[in-house]
Scaffold this active site. Structure first.
Site, mmCIF file in Angstrom:
data_model
loop_
_atom_site.group_PDB
_atom_site.id
_atom_site.type_symbol
_atom_site.label_atom_id
_atom_site.label_comp_id
_atom_site.label_asym_id
_atom_site.label_seq_id
_atom_site.Cartn_x
_atom_site.Cartn_y
_atom_site.Cartn_z
ATOM 1 N N GLU A 169 -2.576 -37.105 -9.991
ATOM 2 C CA GLU A 169 -3.098 -36.656 -8.693
ATOM 3 C C GLU A 169 -4.134 -37.637 -8.166
ATOM 4 O O GLU A 169 -4.128 -38.000 -6.978
ATOM 5 C CB GLU A 169 -3.720 -35.272 -8.842
ATOM 6 C CG GLU A 169 -4.422 -34.762 -7.601
ATOM 7 C CD GLU A 169 -5.484 -33.734 -7.928
ATOM 8 O OE1 GLU A 169 -6.393 -33.560 -7.091
ATOM 9 O OE2 GLU A 169 -5.412 -33.119 -9.003
ATOM 10 N N GLU A 225 0.513 -34.925 -4.489
ATOM 11 C CA GLU A 225 -0.113 -36.226 -4.761
ATOM 12 C C GLU A 225 0.327 -36.760 -6.122
ATOM 13 O O GLU A 225 0.548 -37.973 -6.284
ATOM 14 C CB GLU A 225 -1.631 -36.090 -4.705
ATOM 15 C CG GLU A 225 -2.160 -35.826 -3.299
ATOM 16 C CD GLU A 225 -3.647 -35.510 -3.258
ATOM 17 O OE1 GLU A 225 -4.213 -35.538 -2.159
ATOM 18 O OE2 GLU A 225 -4.230 -35.223 -4.328
ATOM 19 N N ASP A 230 -3.372 -39.760 -4.634
ATOM 20 C CA ASP A 230 -4.224 -39.662 -3.456
ATOM 21 C C ASP A 230 -4.488 -41.054 -2.875
ATOM 22 O O ASP A 230 -4.467 -41.254 -1.657
ATOM 23 C CB ASP A 230 -5.533 -38.981 -3.845
ATOM 24 C CG ASP A 230 -6.524 -38.917 -2.697
ATOM 25 O OD1 ASP A 230 -6.183 -38.317 -1.662
ATOM 26 O OD2 ASP A 230 -7.632 -39.469 -2.832
ATOM 27 N N ASP A 255 -2.193 -30.793 -4.671
ATOM 28 C CA ASP A 255 -2.463 -31.638 -5.846
ATOM 29 C C ASP A 255 -1.162 -32.131 -6.468
ATOM 30 O O ASP A 255 -1.036 -33.309 -6.841
ATOM 31 C CB ASP A 255 -3.255 -30.854 -6.890
ATOM 32 C CG ASP A 255 -4.685 -30.569 -6.455
ATOM 33 O OD1 ASP A 255 -5.138 -31.169 -5.458
ATOM 34 O OD2 ASP A 255 -5.343 -29.737 -7.111
#
Length: 227
Positions: A45, A121, A49, A118
């Site tokens: 995650e 990502e 991002d 989450d």
């Protein structure tokens, strides 16, 4: 490692077949279902991002070669924030293949915005680690689709938009109040109300106070005909 039929179907939905299937399994494993043999998706995650941010920054620069940083920043935020990631996750049925512990399943974890965002990502990072930036970029742009081309020129978050609306009319900033908190500690549901100085109000629920405030602001903006 051969993937189950539901994960193979998920591969088709995202348009990427994994060379290292363990990356996909890890991306879909929430902390509540992790173990020493099956790590959770938090590290992926973190990486995803950053990959998403790079791809979206490049896409926005290519889309509008004349835009200033001040114009690009709110568009960028609208495309990479957790709400946008969760929306894409819902469209591809990511919640259906999430690996969750019993408590999260019982509390509706497959529908939670934070978990979906989450995991989205993490899936991005998994594709990046599996096949590189070009593959990750292709998937992101395909899944985000028209969002990039049609992102609002003034893509502010709802709380900012509402505050600016109020200030432009000489009103004090909106006030927010937590009206209720329900559910267990691991899966709370917040009800938040927002009020303008002129008396107009709205309220909304979400799994975090911040999300509830944003949802309440969006609801009030909708009443004002601005959303």
């Amino acid at each position: 490692m051969k993937l189950s039929a539901d994960l193979q179907a998920f591969e088709q939905r995202i348009g990427h077949r994994f060379n290292k299937s363990e990356l996909l399994i890890r991306a879909l494993t929430h902390g509540s279902a992790s173990s020493s043999a099956r790590p959770d998706n938090q590290r992926l995650e973190f990486l995803g991002d950053r990959v998403l941010g790079l791809v979206m920054a490049e896409a926005l620069l290519e889309q509008d070669t004349q835009a200033s940083e001040g114009q690009l920043a709110p568009r960028f935020n609208a495309l990479v924030r957790k709400e946008a990631c969760a929306e894409v996750a819902r469209e591809i049925g990511l919640g259906e293949v999430l690996k969750l512990g019993r408590s999260e399943m019982m509390s509706g974890g497959r529908r939670k915005q934070a978990l979906l965002g989450d995991a989205m990502e993490a899936v991005i990072a998994a594709v990046y680690r599996d096949a590189g930036l070009s593959a990750a970029r292709a998937m992101i742009l395909r899944l985000w689709g028209d969002r990039v081309a049609h992102v609002d020129t003034d893509a502010r978050d709802a709380k900012t938009a509402l505050q600016e609306w109020a200030q432009a009319r000489g009103q004090q900033p909106p006030s927010y109040q937590e009206l209720a908190r329900e559910g267990p500690d691991h899966a709370p549901v917040f009800t938040v109300g927002v009020r303008l100085e002129d008396g107009r109000t709205a309220k909304a629920q979400a799994n975090s106070k911040r999300q509830a405030e944003q949802a309440a602001a969006a609801a009030l903006m909708a009443k004002l005909g601005k959303r």
